[in-house]
Motif scaffolding. Structure first.
Motif, PDB file in Angstrom:
ATOM      1  N   ARG A 122       7.328  -3.289  -1.517  1.00 51.08           N
ATOM      2  CA  ARG A 122       7.420  -4.616  -0.880  1.00 51.08           C
ATOM      3  C   ARG A 122       8.825  -5.192  -1.018  1.00 51.08           C
ATOM      4  O   ARG A 122       9.362  -5.786  -0.075  1.00 51.08           O
ATOM      5  CB  ARG A 122       6.394  -5.556  -1.511  1.00 51.08           C
ATOM      6  N   HIS A 181       4.846   4.878  -1.628  1.00 55.31           N
ATOM      7  CA  HIS A 181       3.563   4.745  -0.956  1.00 55.31           C
ATOM      8  C   HIS A 181       2.535   5.721  -1.506  1.00 55.31           C
ATOM      9  O   HIS A 181       1.361   5.367  -1.675  1.00 55.31           O
ATOM     10  CB  HIS A 181       3.742   4.936   0.555  1.00 55.31           C
ATOM     11  N   HIS A 204      -0.798   4.132  -3.162  1.00 53.36           N
ATOM     12  CA  HIS A 204      -2.148   4.379  -2.652  1.00 53.36           C
ATOM     13  C   HIS A 204      -3.051   4.966  -3.747  1.00 53.36           C
ATOM     14  O   HIS A 204      -4.258   4.701  -3.758  1.00 53.36           O
ATOM     15  CB  HIS A 204      -2.095   5.297  -1.436  1.00 53.36           C
ATOM     16  N   HIS A 262       0.580  -5.407   2.284  1.00 54.61           N
ATOM     17  CA  HIS A 262       0.977  -5.105   3.664  1.00 54.61           C
ATOM     18  C   HIS A 262       2.455  -5.395   3.907  1.00 54.61           C
ATOM     19  O   HIS A 262       3.077  -4.789   4.780  1.00 54.61           O
ATOM     20  CB  HIS A 262       0.115  -5.906   4.645  1.00 54.61           C
ATOM     21  N   GLU A 263       3.029  -6.300   3.112  1.00 50.83           N
ATOM     22  CA  GLU A 263       4.453  -6.610   3.244  1.00 50.83           C
ATOM     23  C   GLU A 263       5.323  -5.479   2.710  1.00 50.83           C
ATOM     24  O   GLU A 263       6.540  -5.488   2.897  1.00 50.83           O
ATOM     25  CB  GLU A 263       4.782  -7.922   2.529  1.00 50.83           C
ATOM     26  N   GLY A 321       4.211  -2.335   3.518  1.00 53.50           N
ATOM     27  CA  GLY A 321       3.800  -1.241   4.391  1.00 53.50           C
ATOM     28  C   GLY A 321       2.468  -0.598   4.061  1.00 53.50           C
ATOM     29  O   GLY A 321       2.111   0.427   4.652  1.00 53.50           O
ATOM     30  N   PHE A 322       1.706  -1.176   3.135  1.00 57.94           N
ATOM     31  CA  PHE A 322       0.404  -0.612   2.769  1.00 57.94           C
ATOM     32  C   PHE A 322      -0.683  -1.179   3.676  1.00 57.94           C
ATOM     33  O   PHE A 322      -0.813  -2.395   3.805  1.00 57.94           O
ATOM     34  CB  PHE A 322       0.060  -0.923   1.307  1.00 57.94           C
ATOM     35  N   ASP A 323      -1.464  -0.302   4.278  1.00 57.27           N
ATOM     36  CA  ASP A 323      -2.587  -0.706   5.120  1.00 57.27           C
ATOM     37  C   ASP A 323      -3.840  -0.765   4.259  1.00 57.27           C
ATOM     38  O   ASP A 323      -4.325   0.262   3.777  1.00 57.27           O
ATOM     39  CB  ASP A 323      -2.763   0.294   6.259  1.00 57.27           C
ATOM     40  N   LEU A 324      -4.360  -1.972   4.051  1.00 63.72           N
ATOM     41  CA  LEU A 324      -5.548  -2.131   3.209  1.00 63.72           C
ATOM     42  C   LEU A 324      -6.838  -1.910   3.990  1.00 63.72           C
ATOM     43  O   LEU A 324      -7.932  -2.039   3.429  1.00 63.72           O
ATOM     44  CB  LEU A 324      -5.558  -3.524   2.568  1.00 63.72           C
ATOM     45  N   GLN A 334     -10.706  -5.403   0.085  1.00 65.60           N
ATOM     46  CA  GLN A 334     -10.662  -6.526   1.022  1.00 65.60           C
ATOM     47  C   GLN A 334     -11.707  -7.578   0.690  1.00 65.60           C
ATOM     48  O   GLN A 334     -11.433  -8.784   0.734  1.00 65.60           O
ATOM     49  CB  GLN A 334     -10.862  -6.006   2.443  1.00 65.60           C
TER      50      GLN A 334
END
Length: 200
Positions: A110, A130, A134, A170-171, A173-176, A183
């Motif tokens: 981030r 990343h 993850h 997400h800031e 680049g991680f897609d939750l 979530q």
């Protein structure tokens, strides 16, 4: 009144801000610009010789640093820090996990993207972060499929510690989207009546 020296966009500083809000403790916020070297001044180093934020200054002038240590200090005697030894140890377990297996990857990715604008010379490092980030998210997802909070049924400083950078992953680049339990947990944390946002 407590004084907090920090950066509003820093997850480590946000932990302290969120904890103070959850406990209803009034405080003064003193903004520190890390990119302009404000943590390296003699005045700041007198508060934290390690030159990092956040710093919590108590009424008598004593300064506490390291975000998770501050969380433990603030939460002592409250509902956010269990008294039962095994549960308390689990809280510590997640705090150590956050500092060693989560923050160095999620937060640094981030920082590279949000603060530095993802420069080309750090692209390979960013992509490596990343992979490890993850892995940490998968550990959290597994636990949160079993329990509503990281330590069983009770919202604790373990959740505060890991919410701070996870909710802005997400800031970096991680897609939750692939972590439904995380979530749901994020929404559960945010539903607390004394919740405060990072930039509120």
């Amino acid at each position: 009144m407590y004084k907090v020296y920090g950066d509003y966009q820093s997850g480590n500083c946000y932990k302290v801000k969120l904890m103070l809000s959850l406990l209803g403790i009034p405080h003064q916020w003193h903004a520190v610009d890390i990119l302009n070297g404000e943590t390296e001044t003699s005045a700041f180093l007198a508060k934290n010789p390690n030159g990092k934020i956040p710093v919590l200054e108590l009424e008598d002038g004593m300064c506490l640093w390291e975000s998770n240590a501050i969380l433990n200090f603030l939460a002592e005697g409250s509902e956010f820090l269990p008294k039962e030894p095994r549960l308390r140890t689990q809280v510590l377990q997640w705090q150590f996990f956050e500092q060693y297996s989560h923050e160095p990857y999620v937060a640094v990715a981030r920082f590279i993207q949000l603060y530095l604008g993802l420069p080309q010379e750090r692209r390979a490092e960013y992509e490596g972060l990343h992979k490890r980030g993850h892995k940490a998210l998968r550990v959290m997802e597994k636990q949160l499929q079993l329990t509503p909070f990281l330590v069983g049924e009770q919202y604790s400083i373990a959740d505060v510690a890991l919410y701070a950078y996870t909710h802005v992953a997400h800031e970096g680049g991680f897609d939750l989207g692939e972590y439904p339990a995380i979530q749901t947990w994020l929404k559960r944390v945010e539903s607390h009546p004394r919740h405060v946002g990072m930039l509120d």
